[in-house]
Design an enzyme around this catalytic site. Structure first.
Site, PDB file in Angstrom:
ATOM      1  N   GLU A 172       0.572  -1.204  -0.122  1.00 54.01           N
ATOM      2  CA  GLU A 172      -0.078   0.013   0.015  1.00 54.01           C
ATOM      3  C   GLU A 172       0.981   1.131   0.135  1.00 54.01           C
ATOM      4  O   GLU A 172       0.552   2.181  -0.660  1.00 54.01           O
ATOM      5  CB  GLU A 172      -0.928  -0.120   1.243  1.00 54.01           C
ATOM      6  CG  GLU A 172      -2.027   1.082   1.193  1.00 54.01           C
ATOM      7  CD  GLU A 172      -3.163   0.857   2.122  1.00 54.01           C
ATOM      8  OE1 GLU A 172      -4.300   0.858   1.784  1.00 54.01           O
ATOM      9  OE2 GLU A 172      -2.994   0.531   3.448  1.00 54.01           O
ATOM     10  N   GLU A 175       2.158   1.875  -3.506  1.00 53.03           N
ATOM     11  CA  GLU A 175       1.135   2.333  -4.382  1.00 53.03           C
ATOM     12  C   GLU A 175       0.971   3.584  -4.115  1.00 53.03           C
ATOM     13  O   GLU A 175       0.647   4.431  -5.165  1.00 53.03           O
ATOM     14  CB  GLU A 175      -0.340   1.424  -4.083  1.00 53.03           C
ATOM     15  CG  GLU A 175      -1.427   1.864  -5.246  1.00 53.03           C
ATOM     16  CD  GLU A 175      -2.640   1.193  -4.857  1.00 53.03           C
ATOM     17  OE1 GLU A 175      -3.537   1.519  -5.174  1.00 53.03           O
ATOM     18  OE2 GLU A 175      -2.666   0.300  -3.797  1.00 53.03           O
ATOM     19  N   CYS A 223      -8.441  -1.833   3.659  1.00 53.14           N
ATOM     20  CA  CYS A 223      -8.450  -3.227   4.561  1.00 53.14           C
ATOM     21  C   CYS A 223      -9.704  -3.318   5.208  1.00 53.14           C
ATOM     22  O   CYS A 223      -9.734  -4.519   5.772  1.00 53.14           O
ATOM     23  CB  CYS A 223      -7.156  -3.234   5.487  1.00 53.14           C
ATOM     24  SG  CYS A 223      -7.048  -1.426   6.643  1.00 53.14           S
ATOM     25  N   SER A 251      -7.249   1.723  -2.454  1.00 50.44           N
ATOM     26  CA  SER A 251      -6.121   0.934  -2.635  1.00 50.44           C
ATOM     27  C   SER A 251      -6.312  -0.614  -3.356  1.00 50.44           C
ATOM     28  O   SER A 251      -7.214  -1.038  -2.867  1.00 50.44           O
ATOM     29  CB  SER A 251      -5.039   1.015  -1.576  1.00 50.44           C
ATOM     30  OG  SER A 251      -4.066  -0.188  -1.728  1.00 50.44           O
ATOM     31  N   LYS A 266     -15.552  -9.763   7.767  1.00 51.12           N
ATOM     32  CA  LYS A 266     -14.829 -10.740   6.925  1.00 51.12           C
ATOM     33  C   LYS A 266     -15.240 -12.056   6.416  1.00 51.12           C
ATOM     34  O   LYS A 266     -15.205 -12.712   5.582  1.00 51.12           O
ATOM     35  CB  LYS A 266     -13.801 -11.157   7.984  1.00 51.12           C
ATOM     36  CG  LYS A 266     -12.708  -9.970   8.207  1.00 51.12           C
ATOM     37  CD  LYS A 266     -12.010  -9.682   7.208  1.00 51.12           C
ATOM     38  CE  LYS A 266     -11.098  -8.325   7.452  1.00 51.12           C
ATOM     39  NZ  LYS A 266     -10.326  -7.957   6.405  1.00 51.12           N
ATOM     40  N   GLU A 317     -16.487 -11.009   3.152  1.00 45.13           N
ATOM     41  CA  GLU A 317     -15.162 -10.831   2.227  1.00 45.13           C
ATOM     42  C   GLU A 317     -14.562 -12.095   1.740  1.00 45.13           C
ATOM     43  O   GLU A 317     -14.098 -12.224   0.617  1.00 45.13           O
ATOM     44  CB  GLU A 317     -14.064  -9.869   3.107  1.00 45.13           C
ATOM     45  CG  GLU A 317     -12.803  -9.718   2.174  1.00 45.13           C
ATOM     46  CD  GLU A 317     -11.604  -9.205   3.123  1.00 45.13           C
ATOM     47  OE1 GLU A 317     -11.142  -8.059   2.785  1.00 45.13           O
ATOM     48  OE2 GLU A 317     -11.301  -9.401   4.035  1.00 45.13           O
ATOM     49  N   GLU A 330     -13.531 -12.975  -5.903  1.00 42.83           N
ATOM     50  CA  GLU A 330     -12.113 -12.940  -6.287  1.00 42.83           C
ATOM     51  C   GLU A 330     -11.181 -13.268  -5.313  1.00 42.83           C
ATOM     52  O   GLU A 330     -10.017 -13.042  -5.284  1.00 42.83           O
ATOM     53  CB  GLU A 330     -11.781 -11.391  -6.741  1.00 42.83           C
ATOM     54  CG  GLU A 330     -12.126 -10.398  -5.448  1.00 42.83           C
ATOM     55  CD  GLU A 330     -13.568  -9.896  -5.099  1.00 42.83           C
ATOM     56  OE1 GLU A 330     -13.887  -8.898  -4.745  1.00 42.83           O
ATOM     57  OE2 GLU A 330     -14.355 -10.605  -5.571  1.00 42.83           O
ATOM     58  N   CYS A 388     -10.853  -1.292  14.045  1.00 41.44           N
ATOM     59  CA  CYS A 388     -10.892  -2.960  14.482  1.00 41.44           C
ATOM     60  C   CYS A 388     -11.179  -3.456  15.784  1.00 41.44           C
ATOM     61  O   CYS A 388     -11.758  -4.248  15.928  1.00 41.44           O
ATOM     62  CB  CYS A 388      -9.923  -3.671  13.565  1.00 41.44           C
ATOM     63  SG  CYS A 388      -9.852  -3.540  12.108  1.00 41.44           S
TER      64      CYS A 388
END
Length: 480
Positions: free
Chosen positions: A150, A153, A171, A191, A230, A233, A238, A385
């Protein structure tokens, strides 16, 4: 004929779809106390920002789990995957590899009477070994890997002009789905780096499998996380990068995700006295951490970790403790925090935002007033989190105090670590030397990066709903 939803009492509770992968609602326990509704509408700004008639009676959900965290009657809960994990552990043909997110080590103790903010990393690992994990590795390694990609990037966008600004962090899966649904115009700004859990899972079934000489098809990859999103996710189509690497289409990077609460339940059901668990350490190759990865779970932590590494990558110099490794402006519980840092000849405008309502307000303000930023950290849950929807429940009056205690525990852990920046992690150095070659390299792009999906069509024809224009909102104002 007027529209009639299959969901009842929407003015008092959150409608949860039967096929929601992250959250379940036991209506028999619901007391219509309104706490879940307030969490979803007022804190997260999801409920009341869509019209069920327009969505075909399908609720919009970003799977953050704040409704479950707020529920005092055990009516709202995460959709448990404990039974599947237990079956995998009992199967002698399976190798169960469990990764643990940074917020779990500062949350799990609350399930067993420890003070909020207690860092119990060793006991957490020891408990997982007692429960039958074959290997325990650290999501913090994945966080350091995330920062390597990241921050690189960010440099490409800011220094070389390759990509949209500001760069948003990626994230938090609840934030990502929020953007995909309500702000798809900003998807190019997010990102492309995968979340730290997703990165860790990809290397479990590729690099780690090769280092340990394990058949990746025998690995059951489990994440213990503070996050209910999650569970959504890991099921995104993908999230199967290891399948492409091995040319085995049935592989999933992460097989199951359990929350901190599920972890606590598992320990209790197994009859383990957590207070007496012998401490243990992470397994090698993808189990090392730095302060930069530890603070990932705090609001502002991803930003600070990225700045530490970006400073090194741009200037070639070590970040100074009094500034770049203690970036006070991005720390704290304010909903939006801003900072400016000078890195080489660049002055970067930064922002940190947490909580869905704050994110909505920030993006609307940015659009309306043309505000410019270089890098923005977005976290759906209040506090980041550490305040995830799968963390131990706390009573509303003390919720912020508990979040602050967890945050302090994490920053104390960071300040006491010898290695505080992601690029210093010796296992990170090894994986790039032996496997990835370099950040943003060909294999890194294949395994560690992803794409996003415009989900605004889920809203139906009405894409500008507000509480005042939402028919099921208590704030609805009938047209005159």
């Amino acid at each position: 004929m007027s529209f009639e939803s299959r969901f009842q009492h929407i003015d008092r509770r959150v409608p949860i779809s039967e096929n929601n992968p992250a959250i379940i609602h036991d209506l028999s326990k619901c007391k219509n106390c309104t706490l879940c509704r307030r969490a979803c509408a007022d804190v997260m700004s999801v409920l009341d920002y869509y019209d069920l008639e327009s969505t075909g009676d399908e609720p919009i959900c970003v799977h953050c789990g704040q409704c479950a965290a707020a529920c005092p009657f055990d009516s709202m809960n995460e959709r448990s995957e404990l039974d599947e994990v237990k079956v995998a552990i009992a199967d002698p043909e399976k190798i169960v590899v469990i990764q643990t997110a940074p917020a779990v080590r500062v949350g799990i103790g609350e399930e067993f009477g420890y003070e909020p903010g207690s860092v119990l990393e060793g006991k957490m690992i020891g408990a997982l070994r007692q429960l039958g994990a074959d290997y325990v590795v650290d999501t913090n390694f994945g966080a350091d890997l995330t920062i390597m990609e990241e921050a690189s990037e960010l440099i490409e966008r800011v220094v070389n002009g390759h990509g949209e600004l500001p760069q948003f962090t990626s994230c938090c899966p609840a934030w990502v789905k929020f953007a995909e649904t309500y702000y798809p115009e900003y998807l190019p700004n997010i990102s492309t780096t995968r979340s730290c859990i997703a990165m860790e899972a990809a290397v479990i079934k590729t690099y780690f499998a090769k280092k340990m000489n394990i058949d990746p098809e025998k690995i059951v990859s489990v994440s213990v996380a503070p996050c209910t999103a999650k569970k959504f996710e890991i099921r995104r189509p993908e999230q199967n990068k290891s399948a492409a690497y091995w040319d085995k289409e049935d592989l999933r990077d992460t097989d199951y995700c359990i929350t901190t609460r599920e972890f606590g339940k598992w320990i209790r059901e197994s009859g383990i006295d957590f207070t007496q668990v012998e401490e243990s350490q992470m397994d090698k190759y993808i189990g090392a951490e730095t302060g930069g990865s530890v603070i990932f779970c705090n609001t502002g932590g991803v930003m600070e970790a990225a700045v530490r590494s970006a400073y090194k990558f741009i200037t070639g110099e070590e970040p100074t403790p009094e500034r770049y490794t203690n970036l006070q402006e991005v720390r704290g519980m304010e909903g939006v925090r801003e900072a400016e840092v000078e890195i080489g000849d660049k002055k970067l405008k930064l922002a940190v935002v947490h909580g869905g309502k704050n994110i909505r307000t920030f993006l609307d303000d940015m659009k309306a007033n043309g505000k410019k930023y270089d890098f923005v950290e977005m976290m759906a849950c209040p506090g980041g989190c550490i305040g995830g929807g799968g963390q131990p429940r706390v009573k509303m009056p003390v919720a912020n105090k508990v979040r602050e205690a967890r945050i302090k525990g994490i920053y104390d852990m960071d300040s006491n670590m010898k290695l505080r920046s992601s690029y210093e992690n010796p296992e990170i150095k090894a994986i790039y030397s032996e496997f990835f070659d370099k950040p943003l390299g060909e294999l890194s792009e294949q395994l560690l990066h992803t794409y996003f999906t415009d989900r605004s069509s889920d809203l139906g024809v009405r894409k500008d709903v507000t509480p005042e224009t939402c028919p099921t909102s208590p704030k609805f104002k009938k047209p005159e």
